[in-house]
Structure formats: structure tokens, C-alpha cells
Design a protein around this motif. Structure first.
Motif, PDB file in Angstrom:
ATOM      1  N   GLN A 168     -27.487 -25.743  24.801  1.00  0.00           N
ATOM      2  CA  GLN A 168     -28.754 -25.544  25.499  1.00  0.00           C
ATOM      3  C   GLN A 168     -29.370 -24.164  25.256  1.00  0.00           C
ATOM      4  O   GLN A 168     -30.584 -24.009  25.389  1.00  0.00           O
ATOM      5  CB  GLN A 168     -28.547 -25.754  27.006  1.00  0.00           C
ATOM      6  N   VAL A 169     -28.550 -23.171  24.910  1.00  0.00           N
ATOM      7  CA  VAL A 169     -29.086 -21.808  24.863  1.00  0.00           C
ATOM      8  C   VAL A 169     -29.001 -21.141  23.499  1.00  0.00           C
ATOM      9  O   VAL A 169     -29.606 -20.084  23.299  1.00  0.00           O
ATOM     10  CB  VAL A 169     -28.354 -20.902  25.898  1.00  0.00           C
ATOM     11  N   GLY A 214     -30.626 -17.793  21.738  1.00  0.00           N
ATOM     12  CA  GLY A 214     -30.001 -17.194  20.568  1.00  0.00           C
ATOM     13  C   GLY A 214     -28.530 -16.945  20.802  1.00  0.00           C
ATOM     14  O   GLY A 214     -27.950 -17.332  21.830  1.00  0.00           O
ATOM     15  N   VAL A 215     -27.919 -16.273  19.834  1.00  0.00           N
ATOM     16  CA  VAL A 215     -26.482 -16.036  19.868  1.00  0.00           C
ATOM     17  C   VAL A 215     -26.097 -15.148  21.047  1.00  0.00           C
ATOM     18  O   VAL A 215     -25.099 -15.395  21.737  1.00  0.00           O
ATOM     19  CB  VAL A 215     -26.024 -15.413  18.537  1.00  0.00           C
ATOM     20  N   LEU A 216     -26.870 -14.109  21.321  1.00  0.00           N
ATOM     21  CA  LEU A 216     -26.532 -13.192  22.414  1.00  0.00           C
ATOM     22  C   LEU A 216     -26.565 -13.894  23.762  1.00  0.00           C
ATOM     23  O   LEU A 216     -25.698 -13.651  24.611  1.00  0.00           O
ATOM     24  CB  LEU A 216     -27.497 -12.005  22.407  1.00  0.00           C
ATOM     25  N   VAL A 217     -27.542 -14.763  23.974  1.00  0.00           N
ATOM     26  CA  VAL A 217     -27.595 -15.525  25.224  1.00  0.00           C
ATOM     27  C   VAL A 217     -26.370 -16.430  25.334  1.00  0.00           C
ATOM     28  O   VAL A 217     -25.770 -16.561  26.416  1.00  0.00           O
ATOM     29  CB  VAL A 217     -28.888 -16.346  25.295  1.00  0.00           C
ATOM     30  N   ALA A 218     -25.968 -17.059  24.235  1.00  0.00           N
ATOM     31  CA  ALA A 218     -24.781 -17.915  24.251  1.00  0.00           C
ATOM     32  C   ALA A 218     -23.527 -17.107  24.557  1.00  0.00           C
ATOM     33  O   ALA A 218     -22.636 -17.580  25.274  1.00  0.00           O
ATOM     34  CB  ALA A 218     -24.642 -18.629  22.905  1.00  0.00           C
ATOM     35  N   ILE A 219     -23.440 -15.889  24.034  1.00  0.00           N
ATOM     36  CA  ILE A 219     -22.279 -15.037  24.311  1.00  0.00           C
ATOM     37  C   ILE A 219     -22.189 -14.724  25.803  1.00  0.00           C
ATOM     38  O   ILE A 219     -21.109 -14.781  26.402  1.00  0.00           O
ATOM     39  CB  ILE A 219     -22.374 -13.744  23.473  1.00  0.00           C
ATOM     40  N   HIS A 268     -31.010 -13.670  16.961  1.00  0.00           N
ATOM     41  CA  HIS A 268     -31.437 -14.857  16.222  1.00  0.00           C
ATOM     42  C   HIS A 268     -30.729 -16.101  16.761  1.00  0.00           C
ATOM     43  O   HIS A 268     -29.645 -16.027  17.339  1.00  0.00           O
ATOM     44  CB  HIS A 268     -31.126 -14.679  14.741  1.00  0.00           C
ATOM     45  N   SER A 269     -31.353 -17.265  16.534  1.00  0.00           N
ATOM     46  CA  SER A 269     -30.713 -18.536  16.897  1.00  0.00           C
ATOM     47  C   SER A 269     -29.488 -18.768  16.017  1.00  0.00           C
ATOM     48  O   SER A 269     -29.390 -18.242  14.906  1.00  0.00           O
ATOM     49  CB  SER A 269     -31.705 -19.691  16.729  1.00  0.00           C
ATOM     50  N   GLY A 270     -28.575 -19.565  16.507  1.00  0.00           N
ATOM     51  CA  GLY A 270     -27.359 -19.864  15.765  1.00  0.00           C
ATOM     52  C   GLY A 270     -26.855 -21.251  16.095  1.00  0.00           C
ATOM     53  O   GLY A 270     -27.590 -22.093  16.630  1.00  0.00           O
ATOM     54  N   LEU A 328     -33.578 -21.330  32.020  1.00  0.00           N
ATOM     55  CA  LEU A 328     -34.648 -20.994  32.958  1.00  0.00           C
ATOM     56  C   LEU A 328     -34.600 -19.549  33.441  1.00  0.00           C
ATOM     57  O   LEU A 328     -35.649 -18.969  33.745  1.00  0.00           O
ATOM     58  CB  LEU A 328     -34.587 -21.936  34.173  1.00  0.00           C
ATOM     59  N   VAL A 329     -33.397 -18.977  33.528  1.00  0.00           N
ATOM     60  CA  VAL A 329     -33.257 -17.651  34.139  1.00  0.00           C
ATOM     61  C   VAL A 329     -32.732 -16.623  33.147  1.00  0.00           C
ATOM     62  O   VAL A 329     -33.378 -15.596  32.887  1.00  0.00           O
ATOM     63  CB  VAL A 329     -32.328 -17.716  35.375  1.00  0.00           C
ATOM     64  N   LEU A 330     -31.552 -16.889  32.588  1.00  0.00           N
ATOM     65  CA  LEU A 330     -30.904 -15.886  31.745  1.00  0.00           C
ATOM     66  C   LEU A 330     -31.696 -15.618  30.468  1.00  0.00           C
ATOM     67  O   LEU A 330     -31.891 -14.455  30.080  1.00  0.00           O
ATOM     68  CB  LEU A 330     -29.484 -16.335  31.399  1.00  0.00           C
ATOM     69  N   GLY A 331     -32.149 -16.686  29.797  1.00  0.00           N
ATOM     70  CA  GLY A 331     -32.883 -16.507  28.549  1.00  0.00           C
ATOM     71  C   GLY A 331     -34.131 -15.646  28.689  1.00  0.00           C
ATOM     72  O   GLY A 331     -34.295 -14.665  27.953  1.00  0.00           O
ATOM     73  N   PRO A 332     -35.028 -15.965  29.628  1.00  0.00           N
ATOM     74  CA  PRO A 332     -36.200 -15.102  29.820  1.00  0.00           C
ATOM     75  C   PRO A 332     -35.853 -13.673  30.214  1.00  0.00           C
ATOM     76  O   PRO A 332     -36.520 -12.723  29.763  1.00  0.00           O
ATOM     77  CB  PRO A 332     -36.966 -15.819  30.949  1.00  0.00           C
TER      78      PRO A 332
END
Length: 325
Positions: free
Chosen positions: A252-253, A174-179, A267-269, A142-146
Motif C-alpha cells: 500500500q505504501v 516510496g521506500v522510506l515510507v515502507a521502512i 523513490h518508489s520501490g 492517509l497519514v504517514l505518507g503525507p
């Protein structure tokens, strides 16, 4: 003089029966606890190997470097390569960010922060570890991804888009959000360990360095960090183990991409843990279930290897500090 000259056998006879029973009980209790821990680890390994055996038999070690994951009945083909790459990239990238931040937080709270704010800040940072993974993942959606898609990723693409890591279209998951999520989840653990280690450095050593003319930076570098560097490495590896096994928040992310791992962090991972969490309950065939358990076995091996490497590094630092004595 008579008491000082008393032999050990005389002293043993004068001890109360309760003391002797307490010694034996303590020895038995601690031995049982240690044995129980070993049995639990052995039981986990045995059960995971047993559950993955239907996939180990047809796929063998080729499962590790095979990249296709196709659960369609009649065309089933499974491989862990993309998930292993995703796990290694996200976890190690998160630790590359979290380790220096955690060390900096520990040094600030022990050496630089005013005494009145040290405890409140430390408590607030440690409270991050108490936030449930699903809540962190929801915040990531809801927050970090956008925010990453609208602010951070366009900035990285504008200035570093010539690097393949920051090429491609910006995405909310994507991968960066997960990191970034993994970094947030590992900082409380690693920074807490670092803070406790830095607090344990004797004040006499620090004061002696300052009295000899060292600057505060030299004192921190050559006395504080140097004396506990083995423990700091262990704390970083502890955080790495946390990021390797995180499933819910990453699921989730990260986007849960089943195709080849893309070099772009936008990109998604997928990771080993997220693939298991997302698909185990809905697995349609026994072979798919066994393949997911095979992923768990690989993750277990990676975690054990990381811990063994950490212990080796800690022992090496300890040997250098004490000279093997």
C-alpha cells in the motif's frame, strides 16, 4: 530408610498404570507434534517448488540477478533482482531503526519506568502487533505518507541531500515510507521479547553489580544486556522475519515500482512480498504465475537463511557464556 534404599525397578512396579500410560501418551503426542511441524514445512517447500518449476526451467538461477519484469504476452521476461534488493533494503533498514528502539523500550520498562506505568505502557505497545496490516497500510497512505512528504523528507533532503539516499523528489509513497511502516510493525514483537529477557535476569546479579560500585548504566550494559545478548539477537531476527514477509502494508505504501531499484529512499520501490500480493490474483499467463511463485521461493530461502544465521549467533553467544558446558 527402606524407602530410600528402594531400587528403581521396585519404584517402577509401584507406579500406577495411569502414570505409565500418561508417560507414553505424552511421548507420543509430543513426537507427533514435532513430526507434524516438519511435515508442514516439507509440504510448503514442495508446493512452492512445484508451483515455481515452470519458471525455474526456462530462467534457472539467472532469474535471481535478472532485473526486467515484463508480463506482456509474447514478450514475457521476468527477473527478481529489483525485488530482492527492495526486500533487503526495506527489511534491514527497518531493523536498524527498530532494534535499538526495541532494546531501549525493553530496558525502560524493566529498569527505569515507575512500576505503576510499566504494565499499561507494555500493553499499549503490544497492542500495535494486533493492528491488521491493511489498517496500518491505510494509515500509511492517509497519514504517514503525507506527513513524510511534507515534513520529514524535505528536512532530510535539506540537510543530507548530498547523500544519494536522500536525493531526488519527495513522494507520498516510496521506500522510506515502507521502512517506517515496517519499523512500526516490528517494534512490538522485538520489544516484547527484549522485555521478557531483561525481566528474566536474576535480581541478585543486578544488585551485586550495584553493590560493587557499578553505575546503573554499567549494570545494564555489563549484566542485564550481556547475559541475554543471544536472546536479544534472536528477538531482532524474529522481527526481521516479520519485516521480510510483510506484504499488504508494504504494497500500500511502497509505490510498486517495476523498474530498476533507485538508490534514493524517496523513490518508489517494490519487494518480493509486495509484488506477489499485488499481482498474483491478476496474473495473465501461467508463466507469470510461476514467476511470482518463484519469487515466493526466493523469499522462503531468504527467511530460512536469516533464521539459521540467528540460531548460529545465539549458539555462539551461549557457548561463550557457558564455556561449552
Amino acid at each position: 530408610m527402606e524407602a530410600a534404599a528402594a531400587s528403581p525397578s521396585v519404584l517402577r512396579r509401584t507406579r500406577h498404570l495411569a502414570d505409565r500410560i500418561g508417560d507414553n501418551a505424552l511421548r507420543i503426542l509430543t513426537g507427533v507434534a514435532a513430526l507434524l511441524a516438519l511435515l508442514i514445512i516439507a509440504a510448503i517447500i514442495w508446493k512452492v517448488v512445484e508451483g515455481s518449476w515452470p519458471a525455474i526451467r526456462p530462467f534457472g538461477f539467472a532469474f535471481i540477478w535478472h532485473g526486467t519484469w515484463n508480463p506482456v504476452f509474447g514478450h514475457e521476461s521476468y527477473g527478481a533482482k529489483n525485488f530482492i534488493i527492495g526486500t533487503i533494503v526495506t527489511s534491514f533498514a527497518a531493523m536498524l531503526i527498530a532494534a535499538p528502539l526495541s532494546i531501549a523500550i525493553g530496558l525502560f520498562l524493566t529498569e527505569l519506568a515507575p512500576p505503576g506505568i510499566r504494565a499499561p505502557i507494555a500493553s499499549l505497545i503490544e497492542m500495535l502487533a494486533a493492528v491488521p496490516s491493511v489498517v496500518v497500510g491505510l494509515w500509511g497512505i492517509l497519514v504517514l505518507g503525507p506527513f513524510m512528504r511534507s515534513e520529514i523528507e524535505p528536512f532530510l533532503h535539506s540537510y543530507f541531500g548530498w547523500i544519494p539516499l536522500f536525493s531526488g523528489d519527495q513522494q507520498q509513497s516510496g521506500v522510506l515510507v515502507a521502512i517506517v511502516v515496517l519499523t512500526m510493525m516490528t517494534i512490538p514483537i522485538t520489544s516484547s521479547v527484549c522485555r521478557e529477557l531483561f525481566q528474566g535476569v536474576p535480581a541478585e546479579l543486578k544488585e551485586g553489580a550495584l553493590a560493587l560500585g557499578a553505575t546503573r548504566w554499567e549494570m545494564v550494559r555489563d549484566v542485564v544486556v550481556y547475559n541475554v545478548r543471544g536472546g536479544v539477537v534472536a528477538g531482532v531476527i524474529l522481527g526481521l522475519g516479520r519485516s521480510l514477509g510483510e506484504a499488504i502494508a508494504v504494497t500500500q505504501v511502497i509505490g510498486n515500482w517495476l523498474g530498476p531499484f533507485n538508490v534514493s529512499l524517496f523513490h518508489s520501490g517494490n519487494t518480493l512480498a509486495s509484488q506477489i500480493a499485488a499481482n498474483y490474483q491478476g496474473a495473465g499467463t501461467n508463466l507469470e504465475v510461476a514467476s511470482l511463485v518463484y519469487l515466493a521461493l526466493i523469499l522462503l530461502v531468504i527467511t530460512f537463511v536469516a533464521n539459521l544465521v540467528a540460531q548460529r549467533i545465539v549458539h555462539r553467544f551461549e557457548f561463550q557464556r557457558t564455556g561449552g558446558s
